[in-house]
Design a protein around this motif. Structure first.
Motif, PDB file in Angstrom:
ATOM      1  N   LYS A  39       0.871  -1.132   0.123  1.00 41.20           N
ATOM      2  CA  LYS A  39      -0.027  -0.004   0.068  1.00 41.20           C
ATOM      3  C   LYS A  39       0.766   1.225   0.157  1.00 41.20           C
ATOM      4  CE  LYS A  39      -3.642   2.469   2.492  1.00 41.20           C
ATOM      5  NZ  LYS A  39      -4.271   2.600   3.701  1.00 41.20           N
ATOM      6  N   THR A  40       1.867   1.310   0.639  1.00 44.28           N
ATOM      7  CA  THR A  40       2.687   2.502   0.960  1.00 44.28           C
ATOM      8  C   THR A  40       3.408   2.658  -0.618  1.00 44.28           C
ATOM      9  OG1 THR A  40       3.152   2.095   3.206  1.00 44.28           O
ATOM     10  CG2 THR A  40       5.079   3.256   2.137  1.00 44.28           C
ATOM     11  N   ASN A  41       4.182   1.676  -1.189  1.00 43.24           N
ATOM     12  CA  ASN A  41       4.505   1.816  -2.480  1.00 43.24           C
ATOM     13  C   ASN A  41       3.900   2.130  -3.437  1.00 43.24           C
ATOM     14  OD1 ASN A  41       7.577   1.407  -1.773  1.00 43.24           O
ATOM     15  ND2 ASN A  41       6.903  -0.364  -0.769  1.00 43.24           N
ATOM     16  N   LEU A  42       2.511   1.545  -3.571  1.00 40.39           N
ATOM     17  CA  LEU A  42       1.412   1.902  -4.359  1.00 40.39           C
ATOM     18  C   LEU A  42       1.144   3.344  -4.368  1.00 40.39           C
ATOM     19  CD1 LEU A  42      -0.569  -1.354  -4.825  1.00 40.39           C
ATOM     20  CD2 LEU A  42       0.950  -0.309  -6.554  1.00 40.39           C
ATOM     21  N   LYS A  43       0.904   3.761  -3.391  1.00 41.60           N
ATOM     22  CA  LYS A  43       0.127   4.882  -2.840  1.00 41.60           C
ATOM     23  C   LYS A  43       1.310   6.118  -3.236  1.00 41.60           C
ATOM     24  CE  LYS A  43      -2.431   7.916   0.073  1.00 41.60           C
ATOM     25  NZ  LYS A  43      -3.588   8.037   0.724  1.00 41.60           N
ATOM     26  N   LEU A  44       2.526   5.714  -2.714  1.00 37.83           N
ATOM     27  CA  LEU A  44       3.756   6.928  -2.883  1.00 37.83           C
ATOM     28  C   LEU A  44       4.300   6.896  -4.358  1.00 37.83           C
ATOM     29  CD1 LEU A  44       5.509   6.814   0.380  1.00 37.83           C
ATOM     30  CD2 LEU A  44       3.697   8.389  -0.429  1.00 37.83           C
ATOM     31  N   GLY A  45       3.858   5.637  -5.211  1.00 36.96           N
ATOM     32  CA  GLY A  45       4.122   5.540  -6.394  1.00 36.96           C
ATOM     33  C   GLY A  45       3.569   6.434  -7.081  1.00 36.96           C
ATOM     34  N   MET A  46       2.289   6.619  -6.828  1.00 34.50           N
ATOM     35  CA  MET A  46       1.384   7.579  -7.940  1.00 34.50           C
ATOM     36  C   MET A  46       1.320   8.818  -7.168  1.00 34.50           C
ATOM     37  SD  MET A  46      -1.934   5.233  -8.202  1.00 34.50           S
ATOM     38  CE  MET A  46      -2.363   5.018  -6.630  1.00 34.50           C
ATOM     39  N   ASP A  47       1.897   9.160  -6.024  1.00 28.22           N
ATOM     40  CA  ASP A  47       1.765  10.501  -5.292  1.00 28.22           C
ATOM     41  C   ASP A  47       2.745  10.261  -4.072  1.00 28.22           C
ATOM     42  OD1 ASP A  47       1.348  12.795  -4.120  1.00 28.22           O
ATOM     43  OD2 ASP A  47      -0.713  12.485  -3.407  1.00 28.22           O
ATOM     44  N   ASP A  48       3.973  10.992  -4.177  1.00 29.45           N
ATOM     45  CA  ASP A  48       5.035  10.887  -3.255  1.00 29.45           C
ATOM     46  C   ASP A  48       4.955  12.157  -2.485  1.00 29.45           C
ATOM     47  OD1 ASP A  48       6.305  12.650  -5.129  1.00 29.45           O
ATOM     48  OD2 ASP A  48       8.039  11.725  -4.923  1.00 29.45           O
ATOM     49  N   SER A  49       3.976  12.863  -2.332  1.00 30.50           N
ATOM     50  CA  SER A  49       3.918  14.150  -1.482  1.00 30.50           C
ATOM     51  C   SER A  49       3.782  13.805  -0.218  1.00 30.50           C
ATOM     52  CB  SER A  49       2.576  14.937  -1.853  1.00 30.50           C
ATOM     53  OG  SER A  49       1.446  14.116  -1.497  1.00 30.50           O
ATOM     54  N   ASP A  50       4.297  14.924   0.755  1.00 27.12           N
ATOM     55  CA  ASP A  50       4.048  14.883   2.147  1.00 27.12           C
ATOM     56  C   ASP A  50       2.528  14.713   2.601  1.00 27.12           C
ATOM     57  OD1 ASP A  50       6.995  15.006   2.423  1.00 27.12           O
ATOM     58  OD2 ASP A  50       6.797  17.306   2.656  1.00 27.12           O
TER      59      ASP A  50
END
Length: 144
Positions: free
Chosen positions: A79-90
């Motif tokens: 989940k972390t990598n998928l979400k941050l792969g699409m949106d790596d914002s703070d």
């Protein structure tokens, strides 16, 4: 019964603090804002210190503790990598941290209620971990 509940509560605290450390480590390299980085780093340090205390208590009971559920840990990583792969914002990082903390607090409160006969030291450790998680949620709100 006291010793049994104490060890069980400490195991859950052990798994929870390890899960928190893992989650914080997973996002640290992607944080952009220095204030958020300091906030997460400080919380990570407090988790590590509490982990040491929990390990000491478990050792007194000759128990090795408990690793986080591999399925839960794996799903969190995905989940972390998928979400941050699409949106790596703070903002995305703060959202992930908030969701993780809320799940941790819910679980720990359940275990505190379940293992009522646990000794006060283990209950204190669980409550301190809950407090760390709740404070982190408050601290990252400004980044949501």
């Amino acid at each position: 019964m006291i010793e049994q509940d104490t060890v069980r509560l400490l195991r859950e605290c052990d798994a929870g603090v390890k899960m928190g450390l893992s989650s914080l480590n997973d996002v640290m390299d992607r944080v952009h804002d220095q204030k958020l980085r300091r906030c997460l780093g400080g919380c990570r340090d407090k988790h590590a210190a509490l982990d040491g205390e929990i390990q000491t208590m478990l050792n007194q009971y000759h128990d090795e503790g408990k690793e986080p559920n591999p399925m839960v840990k794996g799903m969190s990583w995905v989940k972390t990598n998928l979400k941050l792969g699409m949106d790596d914002s703070d903002q995305a990082i703060a959202d992930l941290i908030t969701a993780g903390c809320n799940m941790g607090v819910k679980s720990l409160r359940k275990y505190l209620n379940q293992y009522k006969a646990a000794d006060e030291r283990s209950k204190s450790a669980a409550k301190r971990l809950i407090d760390l998680e709740e404070k982190l949620v408050q601290d990252v709100r400004s980044f949501l």
